[in-house]
Design a protein around this motif. Structure first.
Motif, PDB file in Angstrom:
ATOM      1  N   LEU A 192       0.858  -1.174   0.000  1.00 44.75           N
ATOM      2  CA  LEU A 192       0.000   0.000   0.000  1.00 44.75           C
ATOM      3  C   LEU A 192       0.901   1.233   0.000  1.00 44.75           C
ATOM      4  N   VAL A 193       0.942   1.946  -1.127  1.00 44.55           N
ATOM      5  CA  VAL A 193       1.835   3.096  -1.301  1.00 44.55           C
ATOM      6  C   VAL A 193       1.081   4.386  -1.013  1.00 44.55           C
ATOM      7  N   LYS A 195       0.341  13.979  -3.385  1.00 44.84           N
ATOM      8  CA  LYS A 195      -1.066  14.147  -3.751  1.00 44.84           C
ATOM      9  C   LYS A 195      -1.882  14.282  -2.468  1.00 44.84           C
ATOM     10  N   ALA A 196      -1.825  15.479  -1.895  1.00 44.46           N
ATOM     11  CA  ALA A 196      -2.515  15.753  -0.639  1.00 44.46           C
ATOM     12  C   ALA A 196      -3.741  16.619  -0.888  1.00 44.46           C
ATOM     13  N   ILE A 197      -4.789  16.330  -0.174  1.00 40.62           N
ATOM     14  CA  ILE A 197      -6.010  17.125  -0.209  1.00 40.62           C
ATOM     15  C   ILE A 197      -6.273  17.625   1.197  1.00 40.62           C
ATOM     16  N   GLU A 198      -6.522  18.926   1.320  1.00 38.52           N
ATOM     17  CA  GLU A 198      -6.752  19.498   2.639  1.00 38.52           C
ATOM     18  C   GLU A 198      -8.138  19.130   3.127  1.00 38.52           C
ATOM     19  N   ASN A 220      -4.382  17.129   6.324  1.00 39.55           N
ATOM     20  CA  ASN A 220      -4.241  16.633   4.957  1.00 39.55           C
ATOM     21  C   ASN A 220      -4.652  15.169   4.842  1.00 39.55           C
ATOM     22  N   ALA A 221      -5.171  14.821   3.672  1.00 40.86           N
ATOM     23  CA  ALA A 221      -5.454  13.433   3.314  1.00 40.86           C
ATOM     24  C   ALA A 221      -4.563  13.087   2.134  1.00 40.86           C
ATOM     25  N   TYR A 222      -3.823  11.983   2.244  1.00 33.20           N
ATOM     26  CA  TYR A 222      -2.847  11.604   1.230  1.00 33.20           C
ATOM     27  C   TYR A 222      -3.357  10.410   0.421  1.00 33.20           C
ATOM     28  N   GLU A 223      -3.323  10.562  -0.890  1.00 24.16           N
ATOM     29  CA  GLU A 223      -3.799   9.509  -1.782  1.00 24.16           C
ATOM     30  C   GLU A 223      -2.912   8.273  -1.680  1.00 24.16           C
ATOM     31  N   THR A 224      -3.534   7.103  -1.732  1.00 21.40           N
ATOM     32  CA  THR A 224      -2.792   5.840  -1.728  1.00 21.40           C
ATOM     33  C   THR A 224      -2.908   5.170  -3.094  1.00 21.40           C
TER      34      THR A 224
END
Length: 362
Positions: free
Chosen positions: A61-62, A67-70, A139-143
């Motif tokens: 799981l990378v 690619k962060a979304i606030e 932040n939310a980071y895409e996996t």
């Protein structure tokens, strides 16, 4: 506004009744040839067909921090809906619209787990993506984990932490969707044994043969399953006389396990049970005897089962080819085997007791 949603277990009452023939009350008086194996149809409740084989992904799981979304815990943006889910399972229905084209479903895991999810929708433009959430930075980071609709994702691990499943569209909006997730089982799963349609229930298998159901150990495909042993004993005595009948199932070998059901028979019941399909090598014993004090004194004893074979014996290929499935009913709430549904069970074979009623759990 943050919406707090509590997971609820849904039940779909789809009653399945198997047509076991009503035979003579005494085993000695009925002919095994009368048994119609087609009437003993399999309870294929959530079993994974070979044509529908689901592979458990072992891919890493990378997390892509570029690619962060606030995100904010108290987000009030009209273009997004935030849902905080309490627990490690979810099953909800919603819709993406022009005013609300982006939904976030947040959940927290306190340890590493295996991970199942699916986005169900008729809209092929919809997409579901997993994000790691850092509430300290907002932040939310895409996996690397995501999926188009109507495809079940099964992964062998998701680390502990705060997570979100984001549902959005690459183009068209206005259609409903259902989001389903189950992260209740330990990490390291290698196979999906069974699941409910909602994914609120799932049984997974592991390298050592262990089977877990929503985080609880159930059995082992090849090991010791003495905790599944079943015995039903009937003894009636009067004035120095008695009648007795005993069934036992032990040394349990497992072919498969169903998704959960509610189970109701004249002998046993459970609101959350698993049907354990037995395999070749399982040990079965049937014994009946009676004693009359007389005069004259009488005693008879028999270890012959309902199809005319001497027990104790191990189930063989003939038992399955000619007599259908042999099923132990396992109550998950009390962690015990409560019934044995089979032509080898005198009470069902003879028609003394009615066929059980089965309700699928959603």
């Amino acid at each position: 506004m943050k919406k707090v949603i509590w997971i609820a277990v849904l039940v779909i009452s789809v009653t399945t009744i198997l047509g076991i023939p009503s035979l003579m009350a005494e085993v000695e008086e009925w002919d095994p040839a009368d048994w119609d194996e087609d009437k003993l149809a399999s309870f294929d409740l959530g079993l994974i067909d070979e044509d529908d084989h689901i592979e458990i992904s072992e891919d890493e799981l990378v997390i892509d921090k570029s690619k962060a979304i606030e995100v904010e815990d108290d987000n009030t943006m009209s273009t997004q809906s935030y849902y905080s889910v309490d627990g490690d399972r979810m099953y909800f229905t919603d819709m993406l619209t022009n005013d609300d084209p982006d939904d976030w479903w947040f959940f927290t895991l306190d340890e590493e787990r295996s991970f199942l999810f699916e986005l169900e929708s008729n809209q092929t433009d919809y997409y579901i993506q997993l994000y790691l959430v850092d509430w300290d930075t907002g932040n939310a980071y895409e996996t690397s984990v995501g999926s188009t609709p109507n495809r079940l994702y099964a992964g062998d691990h998701i680390p502990e932490g705060d997570w979100a499943l984001r549902v959005y569209s690459n183009d068209q909006l206005g259609d409903a969707y259902t989001i389903k997730m189950n992260a209740a089982n330990p990490a390291g799963a290698v196979g999906l044994v069974s699941r409910s349609a909602s994914l609120l229930y799932a049984a997974l298998s592991y390298d050592n043969g262990d089977i877990y159901f929503n985080g609880d150990y159930i059995a082992n495909f090849s090991g010791d399953n003495s905790h599944l042993d079943w015995e039903r004993r009937y003894h009636f005595s009067w004035d120095g006389n008695y009648n007795q009948r005993t069934h036992t199932v032990s040394s349990v070998k497992i072919r498969n396990i169903s998704s959960p059901v509610s189970y109701q028979s004249q002998y046993a019941s459970s609101s959350n049970a698993l049907l354990i399909y037995l395999d070749i090598g399982t040990l079965f014993m049937h014994h009946e005897s009676y004693f009359r004090s007389g005069p004259p004194t009488q005693y008879e004893s028999s270890f012959v089962d309902t199809i005319g074979l001497i027990t104790p014996r191990r189930l063989d290929q003939d038992d399955f080819e000619h007599w259908g499935d042999h099923i132990l009913v396992y109550d998950t709430e009390n962690n015990e085997t409560i019934d044995f549904f089979s032509v080898l069970n005198y009470y069902y074979a003879s028609g003394v007791e009615r066929t059980p009623t089965i309700n699928f759990l959603q």
